[in-house]
Design a protein around this motif. Sequence first.
Motif, short mmCIF file in Angstrom:
data_model
loop_
_atom_site.label_atom_id
_atom_site.label_comp_id
_atom_site.label_asym_id
_atom_site.label_seq_id
_atom_site.Cartn_x
_atom_site.Cartn_y
_atom_site.Cartn_z
N LEU A 36 1.39 7.03 8.99
CA LEU A 36 2.81 6.76 9.22
C LEU A 36 3.21 6.86 10.69
CD1 LEU A 36 4.14 8.73 6.14
CD2 LEU A 36 3.90 6.26 6.37
N LYS A 37 2.26 7.16 11.56
CA LYS A 37 2.57 7.23 13.00
C LYS A 37 3.01 5.86 13.48
CE LYS A 37 0.02 11.16 14.51
NZ LYS A 37 -0.70 11.75 15.60
N GLY A 38 4.08 5.84 14.25
CA GLY A 38 4.62 4.60 14.77
C GLY A 38 5.53 3.88 13.81
N CYS A 39 5.76 4.44 12.65
CA CYS A 39 6.65 3.84 11.66
C CYS A 39 8.07 4.39 11.82
CB CYS A 39 6.17 4.12 10.25
SG CYS A 39 4.54 3.46 9.88
N ALA A 64 12.40 7.28 -7.37
CA ALA A 64 12.36 7.55 -5.93
C ALA A 64 11.70 6.40 -5.19
CB ALA A 64 11.62 8.86 -5.65
N ARG A 65 10.62 5.87 -5.73
CA ARG A 65 9.93 4.74 -5.11
C ARG A 65 10.82 3.50 -5.08
NH1 ARG A 65 3.80 2.75 -6.37
NH2 ARG A 65 3.80 1.04 -4.87
N ALA A 66 11.55 3.25 -6.16
CA ALA A 66 12.46 2.10 -6.21
C ALA A 66 13.56 2.22 -5.16
CB ALA A 66 13.07 1.96 -7.60
N LYS A 67 14.05 3.42 -4.95
CA LYS A 67 15.08 3.62 -3.93
C LYS A 67 14.52 3.39 -2.54
CE LYS A 67 18.01 6.71 -6.64
NZ LYS A 67 18.55 8.07 -6.77
N CYS A 68 13.27 3.79 -2.31
CA CYS A 68 12.61 3.52 -1.02
C CYS A 68 12.47 2.02 -0.81
CB CYS A 68 11.23 4.19 -0.97
SG CYS A 68 11.26 5.98 -0.86
N ALA A 69 12.04 1.31 -1.84
CA ALA A 69 11.87 -0.15 -1.75
C ALA A 69 13.20 -0.83 -1.48
CB ALA A 69 11.25 -0.68 -3.04
N ALA A 70 14.26 -0.38 -2.14
CA ALA A 70 15.58 -0.97 -1.94
C ALA A 70 16.10 -0.75 -0.52
CB ALA A 70 16.57 -0.40 -2.96
N ALA A 71 15.62 0.31 0.12
CA ALA A 71 16.05 0.60 1.50
C ALA A 71 15.25 -0.21 2.53
CB ALA A 71 15.88 2.09 1.79
N GLY A 72 14.28 -0.99 2.06
CA GLY A 72 13.50 -1.81 2.96
C GLY A 72 12.19 -1.20 3.41
N ALA A 73 11.73 -0.19 2.72
CA ALA A 73 10.50 0.50 3.11
C ALA A 73 9.27 -0.37 2.87
CB ALA A 73 10.35 1.81 2.35
N THR A 74 8.29 -0.24 3.75
CA THR A 74 6.98 -0.82 3.52
C THR A 74 6.03 0.25 3.01
OG1 THR A 74 6.30 -0.39 5.80
CG2 THR A 74 7.27 -2.55 5.33
N ASP A 75 6.32 1.51 3.36
CA ASP A 75 5.50 2.65 2.99
C ASP A 75 6.41 3.81 2.61
OD1 ASP A 75 4.08 1.01 5.15
OD2 ASP A 75 2.43 2.16 4.32
N PHE A 76 5.87 4.76 1.85
CA PHE A 76 6.62 5.96 1.51
C PHE A 76 5.66 7.11 1.31
CE2 PHE A 76 5.28 4.58 -2.59
CZ PHE A 76 5.18 5.71 -3.37
N ILE A 93 10.10 10.05 1.14
CA ILE A 93 10.59 9.62 2.44
C ILE A 93 10.12 8.18 2.65
CG2 ILE A 93 10.60 10.07 4.91
CD1 ILE A 93 9.96 13.00 4.23
N ALA A 94 11.07 7.32 2.98
CA ALA A 94 10.78 5.90 3.16
C ALA A 94 10.54 5.58 4.62
CB ALA A 94 11.97 5.08 2.65
N TYR A 95 9.59 4.68 4.88
CA TYR A 95 9.24 4.27 6.23
C TYR A 95 9.13 2.75 6.31
CZ TYR A 95 7.82 9.13 6.94
OH TYR A 95 7.81 10.50 7.04
N ASP A 96 9.48 2.22 7.47
CA ASP A 96 9.27 0.81 7.78
C ASP A 96 8.12 0.75 8.80
OD1 ASP A 96 9.25 -1.84 8.47
OD2 ASP A 96 11.31 -1.90 9.19
N CYS A 97 7.00 0.25 8.35
CA CYS A 97 5.81 0.21 9.21
C CYS A 97 5.46 -1.22 9.64
CB CYS A 97 4.63 0.83 8.48
SG CYS A 97 4.86 2.58 8.08
N THR A 98 6.44 -2.12 9.65
CA THR A 98 6.15 -3.49 10.05
C THR A 98 5.83 -3.61 11.53
OG1 THR A 98 8.53 -3.92 10.30
CG2 THR A 98 7.52 -4.57 8.22
N GLU A 99 6.37 -2.70 12.34
CA GLU A 99 6.11 -2.75 13.78
C GLU A 99 5.54 -1.41 14.23
OE1 GLU A 99 9.48 -4.04 16.03
OE2 GLU A 99 9.98 -5.56 14.54
N ARG A 100 4.32 -1.15 13.84
CA ARG A 100 3.69 0.12 14.26
C ARG A 100 3.52 0.11 15.78
NH1 ARG A 100 1.04 2.79 9.78
NH2 ARG A 100 1.00 1.37 8.03
N LYS A 101 3.75 1.28 16.37
CA LYS A 101 3.66 1.39 17.82
C LYS A 101 2.26 1.74 18.24
CE LYS A 101 8.43 2.80 18.08
NZ LYS A 101 9.36 3.85 18.26
#
Length: 101
Positions: A36-39, A64-76, A93-101
């Motif tokens: 999840l680093k960079g997410c 909980a997973r559905a709520k993460c998905a609805a928030a736009g998460a790619t990972d949780f 905890i929801a994360y967006d990892c589309t642009e990892r640093k």
Amino acid sequence: MRRCLFSILLVACSTVPNVSPERLAAVREAEDEGTLKGCKRLGRFSGSSTQAGDAGLDQARTEARAKCAAAGATDFAFANESVTPDATTVAAIAYDCTERK
């Protein structure tokens, strides 16, 4: 009046978002913190169930997973789980990892 208002708030706060099966399947559970680093952290979401045993735990995790998905998460990542005789709650905890640093 208070009882009616409480019931409305309870229903409004405990609804599971309507997420397509494809979107739900696309959200990945992180294997460890390193992945999840960079997410971007999107937030903490909880699911709950009043069912007993594994069925209740599965229902709470799915919510909980559905709520993460609805928030736009790619990972949780599941943060914690609480199982009592009356209810099961799960936090993720929801994360967006589309642009990892």
